[in-house]
Each structure stands twice: as C-alpha cells, then as structure tokens.
Design an enzyme around this catalytic site. Structure first.
Site, PDB file in Angstrom:
ATOM      1  N   TYR A 193       0.851  -1.208   0.000  1.00 18.26           N
ATOM      2  CA  TYR A 193       0.000   0.000   0.000  1.00 18.26           C
ATOM      3  C   TYR A 193       0.880   1.249   0.000  1.00 18.26           C
ATOM      4  O   TYR A 193       0.662   2.183  -0.778  1.00 18.26           O
ATOM      5  CB  TYR A 193      -0.933  -0.009   1.217  1.00 18.26           C
ATOM      6  CG  TYR A 193      -1.931   1.128   1.196  1.00 18.26           C
ATOM      7  CD1 TYR A 193      -2.991   1.127   0.294  1.00 18.26           C
ATOM      8  CD2 TYR A 193      -1.807   2.216   2.061  1.00 18.26           C
ATOM      9  CE1 TYR A 193      -3.903   2.170   0.256  1.00 18.26           C
ATOM     10  CE2 TYR A 193      -2.721   3.269   2.029  1.00 18.26           C
ATOM     11  CZ  TYR A 193      -3.771   3.242   1.123  1.00 18.26           C
ATOM     12  OH  TYR A 193      -4.675   4.286   1.083  1.00 18.26           O
ATOM     13  N   LYS A 219       1.145   4.032  -3.110  1.00 20.41           N
ATOM     14  CA  LYS A 219       0.774   5.436  -2.948  1.00 20.41           C
ATOM     15  C   LYS A 219       1.960   6.367  -3.209  1.00 20.41           C
ATOM     16  O   LYS A 219       1.772   7.491  -3.701  1.00 20.41           O
ATOM     17  CB  LYS A 219       0.169   5.662  -1.558  1.00 20.41           C
ATOM     18  CG  LYS A 219      -1.181   4.960  -1.377  1.00 20.41           C
ATOM     19  CD  LYS A 219      -2.218   5.482  -2.372  1.00 20.41           C
ATOM     20  CE  LYS A 219      -3.559   4.807  -2.267  1.00 20.41           C
ATOM     21  NZ  LYS A 219      -4.533   5.301  -3.267  1.00 20.41           N
TER      22      LYS A 219
HETATM   23  N1  LIG Z   1     -10.220   6.486   3.629  1.00 16.20           N
HETATM   24  C1  LIG Z   1      -9.001   6.901   3.927  1.00 16.20           C
HETATM   25  O1  LIG Z   1      -8.665   7.128   5.087  1.00 16.20           O
HETATM   26  C2  LIG Z   1      -7.997   7.132   2.840  1.00 16.20           C
HETATM   27  C3  LIG Z   1      -6.801   7.784   3.175  1.00 16.20           C
HETATM   28  C4  LIG Z   1      -5.866   8.023   2.166  1.00 16.20           C
HETATM   29  C5  LIG Z   1      -6.141   7.614   0.876  1.00 16.20           C
HETATM   30  N2  LIG Z   1      -7.308   6.970   0.593  1.00 16.20           N
HETATM   31  C6  LIG Z   1      -7.541   6.558  -0.788  1.00 16.20           C
HETATM   32  O2  LIG Z   1      -8.810   7.010  -1.207  1.00 16.20           O
HETATM   33  C7  LIG Z   1      -9.299   6.120  -2.208  1.00 16.20           C
HETATM   34  C8  LIG Z   1     -10.700   5.680  -1.848  1.00 16.20           C
HETATM   35  O3  LIG Z   1     -10.663   5.036  -0.584  1.00 16.20           O
HETATM   36  P1  LIG Z   1     -11.964   4.932   0.357  1.00 16.20           P
HETATM   37  O4  LIG Z   1     -11.529   5.114   1.738  1.00 16.20           O
HETATM   38  O5  LIG Z   1     -13.042   5.760  -0.201  1.00 16.20           O
HETATM   39  O6  LIG Z   1     -12.263   3.362   0.220  1.00 16.20           O
HETATM   40  P2  LIG Z   1     -13.579   2.620  -0.263  1.00 16.20           P
HETATM   41  O7  LIG Z   1     -13.285   1.164  -0.097  1.00 16.20           O
HETATM   42  O8  LIG Z   1     -14.782   3.193   0.432  1.00 16.20           O
HETATM   43  O9  LIG Z   1     -13.676   2.992  -1.820  1.00 16.20           O
HETATM   44  C9  LIG Z   1     -12.817   2.437  -2.768  1.00 16.20           C
HETATM   45  C10 LIG Z   1     -13.646   2.072  -3.996  1.00 16.20           C
HETATM   46  O10 LIG Z   1     -12.744   1.538  -4.988  1.00 16.20           O
HETATM   47  C11 LIG Z   1     -13.391   0.415  -5.578  1.00 16.20           C
HETATM   48  N3  LIG Z   1     -12.386  -0.505  -6.136  1.00 16.20           N
HETATM   49  C12 LIG Z   1     -11.518  -1.298  -5.452  1.00 16.20           C
HETATM   50  N4  LIG Z   1     -10.796  -2.029  -6.314  1.00 16.20           N
HETATM   51  C13 LIG Z   1     -11.206  -1.691  -7.564  1.00 16.20           C
HETATM   52  C14 LIG Z   1     -10.830  -2.113  -8.864  1.00 16.20           C
HETATM   53  N5  LIG Z   1      -9.874  -3.040  -9.067  1.00 16.20           N
HETATM   54  N6  LIG Z   1     -11.464  -1.563  -9.930  1.00 16.20           N
HETATM   55  C15 LIG Z   1     -12.448  -0.633  -9.752  1.00 16.20           C
HETATM   56  N7  LIG Z   1     -12.838  -0.206  -8.531  1.00 16.20           N
HETATM   57  C16 LIG Z   1     -12.229  -0.723  -7.462  1.00 16.20           C
HETATM   58  C17 LIG Z   1     -14.155  -0.231  -4.420  1.00 16.20           C
HETATM   59  O11 LIG Z   1     -15.179  -1.107  -4.883  1.00 16.20           O
HETATM   60  C18 LIG Z   1     -14.679   0.987  -3.679  1.00 16.20           C
HETATM   61  O12 LIG Z   1     -15.960   1.380  -4.135  1.00 16.20           O
HETATM   62  C19 LIG Z   1      -8.294   4.962  -2.285  1.00 16.20           C
HETATM   63  O13 LIG Z   1      -7.407   5.193  -3.366  1.00 16.20           O
HETATM   64  C20 LIG Z   1      -7.575   5.059  -0.964  1.00 16.20           C
HETATM   65  O14 LIG Z   1      -6.280   4.501  -1.025  1.00 16.20           O
HETATM   66  C21 LIG Z   1      -8.244   6.720   1.548  1.00 16.20           C
END
Ligand SMILES: NC(=O)c1ccc[n+]([C@@H]2O[C@H](COP(=O)([O-])OP(=O)(O)OC[C@H]3O[C@@H](n4cnc5c(N)ncnc54)[C@H](O)[C@@H]3O)[C@@H](O)[C@H]2O)c1
Length: 244
Positions: free
Chosen positions: A158, A162
């Site tokens: 991860y 990133k």
């Molecule tokens: N939530 C946090 O604290 C946080 C912090 C930093 C970065 N992020 C980043 O934000 C983004 C969204 O995260 P989130 O927290 O909303 O998570 P989440 O799990 O709620 O949303 C992620 C979405 O991506 C979709 N997904 C996963 N694999 C996929 C694939 N192979 N093809 C198409 N869609 C796919 C999932 O079905 C889901 O709907 C990610 O890139 C995550 O790394 C999140």
C-alpha cells in the site's frame, strides 16, 4: 465553481471518497461517468445522486476493474460517445488495508495493491489523456499521506503504491502539459469512510492539528477545485489533505 454540462469521470465511485466526489460534482452540474468494480454499489450511488439532484443528472455507470486496461479504454470511449468531450477525471479507486495478509512480502497482496492503486491509475490516465477535450482537461489522482512518508504498521505494498501515484503524477503531468492536460494528486490522511471508521473504531484517532478524521466531503472539495479552471496553473503537484 460550476461544471455545468461538462463530462467528468470518476473511478471508485461506489463508496467513500469516490462517491463523495461524484456527489459534489453532480451538485455542480457535471455530466458523470462513474466506474467501480462493485456493480451493486454503483447502482446505489447512481440512485442516491439522482435523488439529490433535480433535474436529474446525466450519469453513466460502468462496472469494471481498473487493473484491466481494455475495460478502461472502452469505458472512456463510451463515456465520450454518450456524454461529450472529456473535461475531467478523478481516479479514486483503490484498495486499502482491510485485506492485509500480515506478511509484507506477500506476492498476491503486492500484485493486488500495485495493480489497483498504481497501474490502475496509469490505465485511467492514459485512456483519459487520449480522449481529453481539445480545450484541455484535468486529472486528479488519489495518493495518501503514506505516499509521502512511511508510517509504521501500514503495509509495504500500500505504501509503495501510494508513493508511486505521487511519482506517476509528476511524470505524466510533464508529458501531458503540452496538450493542456493538467494532472495533480491529493494525499489525504485518514478519511472517515465506512472502511476506515470500522478500522479505526478501536484505535486512537491519528494526531493532526484539527484533532479529527477528515470528512469525505472535505477531500471531494479539494478534488473539485483541482478539476476546475480555478486551478488552471496547477499541475504535477501533490496536495496533502491532512488536517495539518
Ligand atoms: N479512507 C481513507 O482514510 C484514505 C486515506 C488516504 C487515501 N485513501 C484513498 O482514497 C481512495 C478511496 O478510498 P476509500 O476510503 O473511499 O475506500 P472505499 O473502499 O470506500 O472505496 C474504494 C472504492 O474503490 C473500488 N475498487 C476497489 N478495487 C477496484 C478495482 N480493481 N477496480 C475498480 N474499482 C475498485 C471499491 O469497490 C470501492 O468502491 C483509495 O485510493 C484510498 O487509497 C483513503
């Protein structure tokens, strides 16, 4: 800032940060093409956005896997054919820590994280650049605060994925600037999406100056700003959204 009638595509739109971005862009008038691997979640996202906006938003939804470049190419082409020139893209889809195997060198975990979080962003950026509006376009990638620093306890794959998104943003922005396509990146700390709220339930909230988790809407508003013409001189950079 209005996106009236302009096509913006969003990956990861079924949940969390992607859904929040899609909702905000719809409120601001964008025509949306939403993609996610979760077809059922996408259907719910579409129904929610349509219920929030009157007259109904123009929304296309496609279930796909961002690891598959052919699926991405066909999604972007179909989006352009149905909804007009591509003005913006928010590449939000990602897999976070929930399926950690515990072994930092686990090969399957590496392939899944890098394939989705890094190679998936490349697939999207490439297809989006090929189909961008002749007036110019803006892409926003989603890294993480762990794309800027290594945090103890966060998985190797991860973290590397990133960090990769930050580097990809810099390099691809250089390549696309002559075509008037801007590419930027956001690096959020922990955002209170359903996934992280569950994971952080029993843990102390991470330290930041604001002493709280981010709301998905707070990340969405930065994504919308970077997609808009109000950010017309910003490209190649990564913006922490971390509460200080
Ligand atoms: N939530 C946090 O604290 C946080 C912090 C930093 C970065 N992020 C980043 O934000 C983004 C969204 O995260 P989130 O927290 O909303 O998570 P989440 O799990 O709620 O949303 C992620 C979405 O991506 C979709 N997904 C996963 N694999 C996929 C694939 N192979 N093809 C198409 N869609 C796919 C999932 O079905 C889901 O709907 C990610 O890139 C995550 O790394 C999140």
């Amino acid at each position: 800032m209005s996106f009236a009638g302009k096509l913006v595509v969003v990956t990861g739109a079924a949940s969390g940060n992607g859904l929040a971005a899609a909702r905000l862009l719809a409120q601001r008038g964008a025509a949306l093409s939403l993609a996610d691997i979760n077809a059922e979640g996408l259907g719910k996202a579409r129904a929610l956005i349509e219920s929030e906006n009157s007259p109904k938003s123009h929304i296309l939804t496609i279930a796909l896997d961002v690891r598959d470049s052919a699926q991405i190419d066909s999604w972007i082409k179909r989006s352009k054919d149905k909804l007009g020139p591509l003005y913006g893209a928010a590449d939000v889809a990602g897999v976070t820590e929930k399926q950690l195997s515990g072994d930092p060198l686990d090969a399957a975990e590496w392939d899944h994280r890098i394939g989705t979080n890094l190679t998936g962003v490349l697939h999207c950026g490439r297809a989006q650049a090929r189909n961008a509006s002749s007036e110019g376009a803006s892409n926003v990638n989603v890294s993480s605060i762990v794309g800027l620093i290594a945090v103890a306890g966060v998985g190797l794959a991860y973290t590397v994925s990133k960090h990769g998104v930050v580097g990809l943003t810099r390099r691809i922005a250089q390549h696309l600037a002559p075509k008037n396509i801007r590419v930027n990146c956001v690096a959020p700390a922990v955002v209170a999406t359903p996934l992280t709220e569950k994971a952080f339930k029993d843990h102390q909230i991470p330290m930041n100056l604001m002493q709280r988790l981010a709301k998905p809407e707070e990340l969405a508003s930065v994504i919308a700003l970077l997609l808009s013409q109000e950010a017309s001189f910003l490209t190649g950079s990564t913006y922490p959204v971390d509460g200080g």
